[in-house]
Design a protein around this motif. Structure first.
Motif, PDB file in Angstrom:
ATOM      1  N   THR A   1       0.845  -1.197   0.000  1.00  0.00           N
ATOM      2  CA  THR A   1       0.000   0.000   0.000  1.00  0.00           C
ATOM      3  C   THR A   1       0.877   1.241   0.000  1.00  0.00           C
ATOM      4  N   ALA A   2       0.593   2.138  -0.929  1.00  0.00           N
ATOM      5  CA  ALA A   2       1.342   3.391  -1.018  1.00  0.00           C
ATOM      6  C   ALA A   2       0.561   4.471  -0.281  1.00  0.00           C
ATOM      7  N   TYR A   3       1.160   5.068   0.741  1.00  0.00           N
ATOM      8  CA  TYR A   3       0.501   6.090   1.545  1.00  0.00           C
ATOM      9  C   TYR A   3       0.773   7.478   0.979  1.00  0.00           C
ATOM     10  N   ASP A   4      -0.272   8.274   0.906  1.00  0.00           N
ATOM     11  CA  ASP A   4      -0.132   9.671   0.507  1.00  0.00           C
ATOM     12  C   ASP A   4       0.240  10.503   1.730  1.00  0.00           C
ATOM     13  N   THR A   5       0.660  11.716   1.474  1.00  0.00           N
ATOM     14  CA  THR A   5       1.038  12.620   2.564  1.00  0.00           C
ATOM     15  C   THR A   5       0.373  13.984   2.373  1.00  0.00           C
ATOM     16  N   LYS A   6       0.362  14.739   3.438  1.00  0.00           N
ATOM     17  CA  LYS A   6      -0.194  16.089   3.376  1.00  0.00           C
ATOM     18  C   LYS A   6       0.622  16.999   4.279  1.00  0.00           C
ATOM     19  N   LYS A   7       0.920  18.194   3.787  1.00  0.00           N
ATOM     20  CA  LYS A   7       1.714  19.154   4.553  1.00  0.00           C
ATOM     21  C   LYS A   7       0.804  20.037   5.402  1.00  0.00           C
ATOM     22  N   PRO A   8       1.316  20.512   6.546  1.00  0.00           N
ATOM     23  CA  PRO A   8       0.546  21.499   7.325  1.00  0.00           C
ATOM     24  C   PRO A   8       0.307  22.765   6.505  1.00  0.00           C
ATOM     25  N   PHE A   9      -0.766  23.472   6.815  1.00  0.00           N
ATOM     26  CA  PHE A   9      -1.089  24.697   6.078  1.00  0.00           C
ATOM     27  C   PHE A   9      -1.662  25.726   7.048  1.00  0.00           C
ATOM     28  N   THR A  10      -1.798  26.945   6.583  1.00  0.00           N
ATOM     29  CA  THR A  10      -2.307  28.050   7.401  1.00  0.00           C
ATOM     30  C   THR A  10      -3.813  28.215   7.192  1.00  0.00           C
ATOM     31  N   SER A  11      -4.511  28.371   8.292  1.00  0.00           N
ATOM     32  CA  SER A  11      -5.967  28.524   8.196  1.00  0.00           C
ATOM     33  C   SER A  11      -6.489  29.201   9.468  1.00  0.00           C
ATOM     34  N   ASN A  12      -7.778  29.503   9.483  1.00  0.00           N
ATOM     35  CA  ASN A  12      -8.459  30.059  10.651  1.00  0.00           C
ATOM     36  C   ASN A  12      -9.337  28.977  11.272  1.00  0.00           C
ATOM     37  N   ILE A  13      -9.430  28.978  12.592  1.00  0.00           N
ATOM     38  CA  ILE A  13     -10.249  27.979  13.288  1.00  0.00           C
ATOM     39  C   ILE A  13     -11.180  28.683  14.262  1.00  0.00           C
ATOM     40  N   GLU A  14     -12.430  28.306  14.202  1.00  0.00           N
ATOM     41  CA  GLU A  14     -13.425  28.776  15.171  1.00  0.00           C
ATOM     42  C   GLU A  14     -13.980  27.569  15.912  1.00  0.00           C
ATOM     43  N   LYS A  15     -13.882  27.612  17.225  1.00  0.00           N
ATOM     44  CA  LYS A  15     -14.463  26.555  18.045  1.00  0.00           C
ATOM     45  C   LYS A  15     -15.852  27.000  18.465  1.00  0.00           C
ATOM     46  N   LYS A  16     -16.865  26.286  18.018  1.00  0.00           N
ATOM     47  CA  LYS A  16     -18.243  26.690  18.247  1.00  0.00           C
ATOM     48  C   LYS A  16     -18.975  25.682  19.106  1.00  0.00           C
ATOM     49  N   THR A  17     -20.062  26.160  19.682  1.00  0.00           N
ATOM     50  CA  THR A  17     -21.009  25.272  20.340  1.00  0.00           C
ATOM     51  C   THR A  17     -22.398  25.676  19.890  1.00  0.00           C
ATOM     52  N   VAL A  18     -23.323  24.755  19.970  1.00  0.00           N
ATOM     53  CA  VAL A  18     -24.693  25.009  19.522  1.00  0.00           C
ATOM     54  C   VAL A  18     -25.635  24.818  20.700  1.00  0.00           C
ATOM     55  N   ALA A  19     -26.453  25.823  20.949  1.00  0.00           N
ATOM     56  CA  ALA A  19     -27.464  25.750  22.000  1.00  0.00           C
ATOM     57  C   ALA A  19     -28.828  25.587  21.336  1.00  0.00           C
ATOM     58  N   THR A  20     -29.579  24.602  21.764  1.00  0.00           N
ATOM     59  CA  THR A  20     -30.917  24.375  21.226  1.00  0.00           C
ATOM     60  C   THR A  20     -31.944  25.090  22.103  1.00  0.00           C
TER      61      THR A  20
ATOM     62  N   LEU B   1     -16.918  30.035  20.741  1.00  0.00           N
ATOM     63  CA  LEU B   1     -16.262  29.991  22.043  1.00  0.00           C
ATOM     64  C   LEU B   1     -14.809  30.452  21.974  1.00  0.00           C
ATOM     65  N   GLU B   2     -14.146  30.143  20.853  1.00  0.00           N
ATOM     66  CA  GLU B   2     -12.733  30.492  20.712  1.00  0.00           C
ATOM     67  C   GLU B   2     -12.418  30.611  19.228  1.00  0.00           C
ATOM     68  N   LYS B   3     -11.590  31.572  18.878  1.00  0.00           N
ATOM     69  CA  LYS B   3     -11.253  31.803  17.476  1.00  0.00           C
ATOM     70  C   LYS B   3      -9.788  32.186  17.349  1.00  0.00           C
ATOM     71  N   LYS B   4      -9.097  31.566  16.369  1.00  0.00           N
ATOM     72  CA  LYS B   4      -7.700  31.897  16.089  1.00  0.00           C
ATOM     73  C   LYS B   4      -7.539  32.041  14.581  1.00  0.00           C
ATOM     74  N   ASP B   5      -6.811  33.067  14.176  1.00  0.00           N
ATOM     75  CA  ASP B   5      -6.601  33.351  12.760  1.00  0.00           C
ATOM     76  C   ASP B   5      -5.155  33.072  12.368  1.00  0.00           C
TER      77      ASP B   5
END
Length: 382
Positions: A33-52, A295-299
């Motif tokens: 089996t030949a495994y593929d790879t992926k490099k780290p990249f730059t992005s924004n992350i938002e940690k959310k929660t949902v209230a019903t 709840l938390e956001k990083k750019d």
């Protein structure tokens, strides 16, 4: 032993050995089996929660009667806009027989007392005009006469209130149920002919109508105890309504309950947010809704897909496998930060040049094999 039988057994053994060798060679000739790879990249992350929860009016006013009786006429319908003072319904009074009889007797006693006082007043006035009695004696008798007149008026008014619910049939009669605020009638839980009870110190009374201003709505929902500590008043909320697709409403968090409520083994905290209503949509009271809170956001941070993470079975710490050669990988312990469920922040342990192994790659189904399987299934069915 017959030589032909002997040669036959040898031939069978030779053929079996050749088949086994061919199977072994074929099995080991499959490519690894030949495994593929992926490099780290730059992005924004938002940690959310949902209230019903649901969207409800900020204030709901219940209109209750000030007198007991039977609903005689209802002039409004649910959903109608009303202003303070608008007539909603009229109550027909069904007087208590004992109270009515007592009030009637009070009127009769007041009439008898007034007649008796009037006779004395008329005689004293004639004597006063002739100068027989003093002015002070006449004024005292006149006071008694005026009080008797007033007592009769009070008794008659009380009798009218008990009998028909109003002393003079004015617009402020207790039998007229009027709106106390501007808004929309949400509910009229009674019908014509229903008996209602007045509001007093011992009874809330029967609700004739519920009125609310639908231009002032709030979101009311619940969040888990693990996330309530990250909330702050004034945080923006994004409201999604179940009844209106592809529509988002903006809101601001205005209340976080100081006390939680245990539900199904988890502690939930009530939250409220002021909702900004768009003129383009009509939001009904009680719509179910979900509120998304950041709840938390990083750019602009280093991230990798969360699916590339592996965890040590003993320490449960995260690690990845980094490429060091052609299909050769080594373990690299890393430190991770926030995650949005798709990507995860890399705090340390990787650089943008590292190639991370996609270890859980799934093999695609070959078209030929899939068609073959379908044909086989069709044949078996037939």
């Amino acid at each position: 032993m017959n030589k032909y039988v002997k040669y036959g057994l040898i031939a069978v053994l030779v053929l079996g050995a050749m088949w086994a060798a061919a199977f072994f060679i074929k099995s080991n000739s499959k490519s690894a089996t030949a495994y593929d790879t992926k490099k780290p990249f730059t992005s924004n992350i938002e940690k959310k929660t949902v209230a019903t929860g649901k969207v409800i009016p900020e204030d709901e006013v219940e209109i209750k009667p000030q007198i007991s009786g039977i609903i005689d006429k209802i002039y409004m319908e649910e959903g109608e806009a009303v202003k303070a003072g608008d007539l909603i319904a009229v109550i027909k009074v069904v007087p208590n027989e004992q109270a009515l009889n007592s009030s009637r007797g009070r009127v009769r006693n007041a009439e008898i007392a007034l007649n008796n006082t009037k006779i004395e007043y008329d005689r004293s006035k004639a004597l006063f005009d002739k100068g027989v009695i003093s002015s002070q004696d006449f004024l005292n008798l006149q006071l008694r006469y005026d009080q008797a007149v007033q007592e009769l008026d009070n008794a008659r008014a009380d009798y009218q209130i008990i009998r028909i619910g109003s002393a003079g049939g004015s617009s402020s009669a207790n039998t007229n149920i009027r709106a106390t605020v501007n808004g929309t009638i949400l509910e009229i839980p009674v019908e014509e002919g229903d008996q209602v009870i007045q509001s007093n110190n011992f009874n809330d009374g029967t609700t004739i109508a519920t009125i609310a201003d639908l231009s002032k709505m709030i979101f009311e929902g619940k969040v888990d105890e693990g996330e309530v500590g990250k909330l702050q008043l004034g945080m923006p909320l994004e409201i999604s309504l179940g009844a209106i697709a592809d529509q988002k409403l903006e809101a601001k968090l205005k209340f976080i309950a100081p006390k939680g409520i245990e539900e199904a083994g988890a502690v939930q905290f009530k939250i409220e947010g002021d909702v900004e209503i768009n003129d383009s949509i009509f939001v009904r009271a009680g719509y179910s809704a979900n509120a998304s809170l950041v709840l938390e956001k990083k750019d602009s941070i280093m991230v990798i897909p969360e699916a590339l993470l592996q965890f040590d079975r003993e320490t449960d710490k995260p690690y990845v496998e980094v490429k060091v050669g052609d299909q050769k990988f080594e373990r690299r312990d890393i430190e991770i930060g926030i995650s949005d469920g798709v990507n995860v922040e890399i705090v340390s342990g990787l650089s943008f040049e590292d190639e991370v192994k996609i270890w859980n790659k799934t093999e695609p189904i070959k078209r030929g094999e899939d068609e073959e399987g379908n044909e086989g299934g069709e044949e078996e069915t037939s």
